[in-house]
Scaffold this active site. Structure first.
Site, PDB file in Angstrom:
ATOM      1  N   SER A  27       4.639   2.144   7.984  1.00 37.73           N
ATOM      2  CA  SER A  27       4.301   1.035   7.089  1.00 37.73           C
ATOM      3  C   SER A  27       5.487   0.643   6.226  1.00 37.73           C
ATOM      4  O   SER A  27       6.087   1.476   5.551  1.00 37.73           O
ATOM      5  CB  SER A  27       3.138   1.426   6.179  1.00 37.73           C
ATOM      6  OG  SER A  27       1.972   1.615   6.920  1.00 37.73           O
ATOM      7  N   HIS A  85       0.813  -1.216   0.000  1.00 37.89           N
ATOM      8  CA  HIS A  85       0.000   0.000   0.000  1.00 37.89           C
ATOM      9  C   HIS A  85       0.849   1.270   0.000  1.00 37.89           C
ATOM     10  O   HIS A  85       0.348   2.340  -0.322  1.00 37.89           O
ATOM     11  CB  HIS A  85      -0.998   0.004   1.173  1.00 37.89           C
ATOM     12  CG  HIS A  85      -0.423   0.252   2.526  1.00 37.89           C
ATOM     13  ND1 HIS A  85      -0.138  -0.774   3.416  1.00 37.89           N
ATOM     14  CD2 HIS A  85      -0.082   1.397   3.162  1.00 37.89           C
ATOM     15  CE1 HIS A  85       0.339  -0.252   4.534  1.00 37.89           C
ATOM     16  NE2 HIS A  85       0.379   1.067   4.404  1.00 37.89           N
ATOM     17  N   ASP A 126       0.301  -7.636   1.472  1.00 35.61           N
ATOM     18  CA  ASP A 126       0.669  -6.226   1.590  1.00 35.61           C
ATOM     19  C   ASP A 126       2.177  -6.053   1.576  1.00 35.61           C
ATOM     20  O   ASP A 126       2.752  -5.289   2.336  1.00 35.61           O
ATOM     21  CB  ASP A 126       0.065  -5.599   2.854  1.00 35.61           C
ATOM     22  CG  ASP A 126       0.122  -4.066   2.817  1.00 35.61           C
ATOM     23  OD1 ASP A 126       0.237  -3.505   1.709  1.00 35.61           O
ATOM     24  OD2 ASP A 126       0.083  -3.446   3.887  1.00 35.61           O
TER      25      ASP A 126
END
Length: 197
Positions: A150, A45, A75
Protein backbone atom coordinates in the site's frame (compact mmCIF):
# COMPACT_ATOMS: atom_id res chain seq x y z
CA UNK A 1 -3.77 -8.65 25.65
CA UNK A 2 -5.93 -11.35 24.05
CA UNK A 3 -8.03 -11.38 27.22
CA UNK A 4 -8.77 -7.68 26.87
CA UNK A 5 -9.57 -7.99 23.15
CA UNK A 6 -12.01 -10.81 23.84
CA UNK A 7 -13.91 -9.14 26.67
CA UNK A 8 -13.44 -5.49 25.70
CA UNK A 9 -12.85 -2.28 27.64
CA UNK A 10 -16.29 -2.29 29.29
CA UNK A 11 -15.52 -5.62 30.99
CA UNK A 12 -12.33 -4.18 32.48
CA UNK A 13 -14.01 -0.96 33.62
CA UNK A 14 -16.81 -2.86 35.31
CA UNK A 15 -14.66 -5.37 37.19
CA UNK A 16 -11.17 -3.88 37.38
CA UNK A 17 -11.66 -0.10 37.16
CA UNK A 18 -9.90 1.73 34.35
CA UNK A 19 -9.04 -0.21 31.21
CA UNK A 20 -5.36 -1.09 30.89
CA UNK A 21 -3.14 1.33 29.06
CA UNK A 22 -2.91 0.69 25.34
CA UNK A 23 0.47 -0.14 23.88
CA UNK A 24 1.62 1.79 20.81
CA UNK A 25 0.95 0.00 17.53
CA UNK A 26 3.26 -0.14 14.54
CA UNK A 27 2.09 -0.10 10.97
CA UNK A 28 4.00 -0.88 7.79
CA UNK A 29 3.42 0.37 4.29
CA UNK A 30 5.21 1.56 1.19
CA UNK A 31 5.66 4.92 -0.46
CA UNK A 32 7.55 6.77 -3.14
CA UNK A 33 9.53 10.03 -3.19
CA UNK A 34 8.32 12.29 -6.01
CA UNK A 35 10.40 15.40 -5.37
CA UNK A 36 14.11 15.87 -4.57
CA UNK A 37 13.11 18.01 -1.56
CA UNK A 38 11.78 14.84 0.09
CA UNK A 39 8.08 15.02 -0.81
CA UNK A 40 6.68 11.47 -0.77
CA UNK A 41 3.35 9.80 -1.45
CA UNK A 42 1.74 6.90 0.37
CA UNK A 43 -1.78 5.74 1.20
CA UNK A 44 -3.85 7.57 3.80
CA UNK A 45 -4.58 4.27 5.54
CA UNK A 46 -0.83 3.67 6.00
CA UNK A 47 -0.42 6.80 8.16
CA UNK A 48 -3.95 6.92 9.58
CA UNK A 49 -3.84 8.07 13.25
CA UNK A 50 -0.03 7.98 13.22
CA UNK A 51 1.70 10.01 15.92
CA UNK A 52 5.13 9.36 14.42
CA UNK A 53 6.16 8.48 10.87
CA UNK A 54 9.55 7.05 9.95
CA UNK A 55 10.64 6.47 6.37
CA UNK A 56 13.32 3.90 5.56
CA UNK A 57 14.84 4.41 2.12
CA UNK A 58 16.29 1.72 -0.11
CA UNK A 59 19.84 2.32 1.18
CA UNK A 60 18.65 1.72 4.76
CA UNK A 61 18.70 5.40 5.81
CA UNK A 62 15.95 6.42 8.24
CA UNK A 63 14.18 9.77 8.19
CA UNK A 64 11.44 11.23 10.34
CA UNK A 65 8.59 12.43 8.16
CA UNK A 66 5.87 15.00 8.62
CA UNK A 67 2.39 14.35 7.22
CA UNK A 68 1.60 17.40 5.05
CA UNK A 69 -1.92 16.26 4.27
CA UNK A 70 -4.26 13.30 4.03
CA UNK A 71 -7.23 12.73 1.73
CA UNK A 72 -9.18 9.69 2.87
CA UNK A 73 -11.55 9.81 -0.11
CA UNK A 74 -8.72 9.02 -2.51
CA UNK A 75 -6.67 7.18 0.16
CA UNK A 76 -3.69 9.43 -0.51
CA UNK A 77 -1.23 11.03 1.94
CA UNK A 78 1.63 13.45 1.29
CA UNK A 79 4.74 13.29 3.49
CA UNK A 80 7.83 15.49 3.83
CA UNK A 81 11.02 13.74 4.88
CA UNK A 82 12.79 15.72 7.60
CA UNK A 83 16.43 15.79 8.77
CA UNK A 84 17.29 15.04 5.20
CA UNK A 85 19.31 16.32 2.40
CA UNK A 86 18.28 18.16 -0.67
CA UNK A 87 18.45 15.96 -3.70
CA UNK A 88 16.61 12.79 -2.68
CA UNK A 89 16.39 10.19 -5.45
CA UNK A 90 12.85 10.40 -6.79
CA UNK A 91 10.51 9.20 -9.51
CA UNK A 92 8.49 11.30 -11.94
CA UNK A 93 4.69 11.14 -12.10
CA UNK A 94 3.70 10.09 -15.63
CA UNK A 95 0.61 11.19 -17.54
CA UNK A 96 -1.69 8.31 -16.56
CA UNK A 97 -4.19 9.26 -19.28
CA UNK A 98 -1.65 7.87 -21.78
CA UNK A 99 -1.58 4.44 -20.09
CA UNK A 100 -3.11 1.71 -22.24
CA UNK A 101 -4.67 -1.60 -21.21
CA UNK A 102 -1.97 -4.21 -21.80
CA UNK A 103 0.95 -1.89 -20.90
CA UNK A 104 3.60 -3.60 -18.77
CA UNK A 105 3.99 -2.21 -15.25
CA UNK A 106 5.96 -2.96 -12.09
CA UNK A 107 4.56 -2.76 -8.55
CA UNK A 108 7.26 -1.72 -6.09
CA UNK A 109 6.96 -1.93 -2.33
CA UNK A 110 7.48 -3.90 0.85
CA UNK A 111 4.81 -6.62 0.98
CA UNK A 112 4.70 -8.25 4.41
CA UNK A 113 7.73 -6.13 5.35
CA UNK A 114 9.94 -7.62 2.61
CA UNK A 115 11.65 -4.40 1.56
CA UNK A 116 12.26 -3.48 -2.07
CA UNK A 117 10.09 -6.16 -3.68
CA UNK A 118 9.21 -5.76 -7.36
CA UNK A 119 6.43 -7.63 -9.15
CA UNK A 120 5.48 -7.33 -12.79
CA UNK A 121 2.21 -7.42 -14.67
CA UNK A 122 0.08 -5.48 -17.10
CA UNK A 123 -2.57 -2.82 -16.79
CA UNK A 124 -5.73 -4.94 -16.82
CA UNK A 125 -8.28 -2.11 -16.97
CA UNK A 126 -8.64 1.66 -16.65
CA UNK A 127 -11.31 3.75 -14.91
CA UNK A 128 -12.24 0.78 -12.75
CA UNK A 129 -14.98 1.48 -10.20
CA UNK A 130 -14.68 -0.53 -6.99
CA UNK A 131 -17.20 1.36 -4.85
CA UNK A 132 -14.57 2.72 -2.46
CA UNK A 133 -15.48 6.43 -2.50
CA UNK A 134 -16.72 9.29 -4.64
CA UNK A 135 -13.34 9.22 -6.40
CA UNK A 136 -13.82 5.82 -7.98
CA UNK A 137 -11.43 5.73 -10.93
CA UNK A 138 -8.64 3.18 -10.53
CA UNK A 139 -6.08 1.46 -12.69
CA UNK A 140 -6.42 -2.31 -12.38
CA UNK A 141 -3.31 -4.47 -12.61
CA UNK A 142 -2.44 -8.11 -12.28
CA UNK A 143 1.02 -7.28 -10.88
CA UNK A 144 1.03 -8.88 -7.42
CA UNK A 145 0.00 -6.38 -4.73
CA UNK A 146 -0.05 -7.65 -1.14
CA UNK A 147 -0.40 -6.14 2.35
CA UNK A 148 2.55 -3.79 2.78
CA UNK A 149 2.51 -2.73 -0.88
CA UNK A 150 0.00 0.00 0.00
CA UNK A 151 1.29 3.40 -1.03
CA UNK A 152 4.05 2.09 -3.28
CA UNK A 153 4.37 3.06 -6.91
CA UNK A 154 3.06 1.30 -9.99
CA UNK A 155 5.64 2.24 -12.62
CA UNK A 156 5.84 1.96 -16.39
CA UNK A 157 8.78 0.63 -18.36
CA UNK A 158 10.34 4.13 -18.37
CA UNK A 159 10.49 4.09 -14.55
CA UNK A 160 7.73 6.71 -14.25
CA UNK A 161 4.88 6.47 -11.75
CA UNK A 162 1.57 5.67 -13.43
CA UNK A 163 -0.27 4.93 -10.17
CA UNK A 164 -0.09 4.57 -6.39
CA UNK A 165 -0.97 1.04 -5.27
CA UNK A 166 -3.88 1.10 -2.89
CA UNK A 167 -6.12 -1.97 -2.83
CA UNK A 168 -6.58 -5.62 -3.68
CA UNK A 169 -9.76 -7.56 -4.30
CA UNK A 170 -10.33 -9.91 -1.39
CA UNK A 171 -10.42 -13.49 -2.54
CA UNK A 172 -9.08 -12.49 -5.94
CA UNK A 173 -5.72 -13.44 -7.36
CA UNK A 174 -3.87 -10.91 -9.48
CA UNK A 175 -6.49 -8.18 -9.08
CA UNK A 176 -4.96 -5.02 -7.67
CA UNK A 177 -5.84 -1.36 -7.93
CA UNK A 178 -3.85 1.87 -8.11
CA UNK A 179 -4.74 5.55 -7.89
CA UNK A 180 -3.92 7.03 -11.34
CA UNK A 181 -0.90 9.35 -11.34
CA UNK A 182 -2.87 12.31 -12.73
CA UNK A 183 -5.36 12.15 -9.86
CA UNK A 184 -2.50 11.67 -7.38
CA UNK A 185 -0.77 14.79 -8.77
CA UNK A 186 -3.90 16.94 -8.40
CA UNK A 187 -4.50 15.75 -4.84
CA UNK A 188 -0.80 16.18 -3.96
CA UNK A 189 -0.76 19.78 -5.24
CA UNK A 190 -3.81 20.65 -3.12
CA UNK A 191 -2.57 18.87 0.01
CA UNK A 192 0.85 20.49 -0.29
CA UNK A 193 -0.45 24.03 -0.87
CA UNK A 194 -3.60 24.00 1.30
CA UNK A 195 -3.30 20.97 3.58
CA UNK A 196 -6.69 19.71 2.37
CA UNK A 197 -8.64 18.91 -0.77
Amino acid sequence: SQFEEFFGDEFFRRFFGNAPERLPRRSLGSGVIIDPAGIALTNAHVVDNATQVEVVTLDGSKYKAKVLGVDKKTDLAVLKLEDGKAGFPHLKLANSDEVQVGDWVLAVGSPFGLQATVTSGIVSAKARQIGSSVFDDYLQTHAAINPGNSGGPLVNMNGEIVGINTAVLRGGTGIGFAIPANLAKRITDELTSKGKV
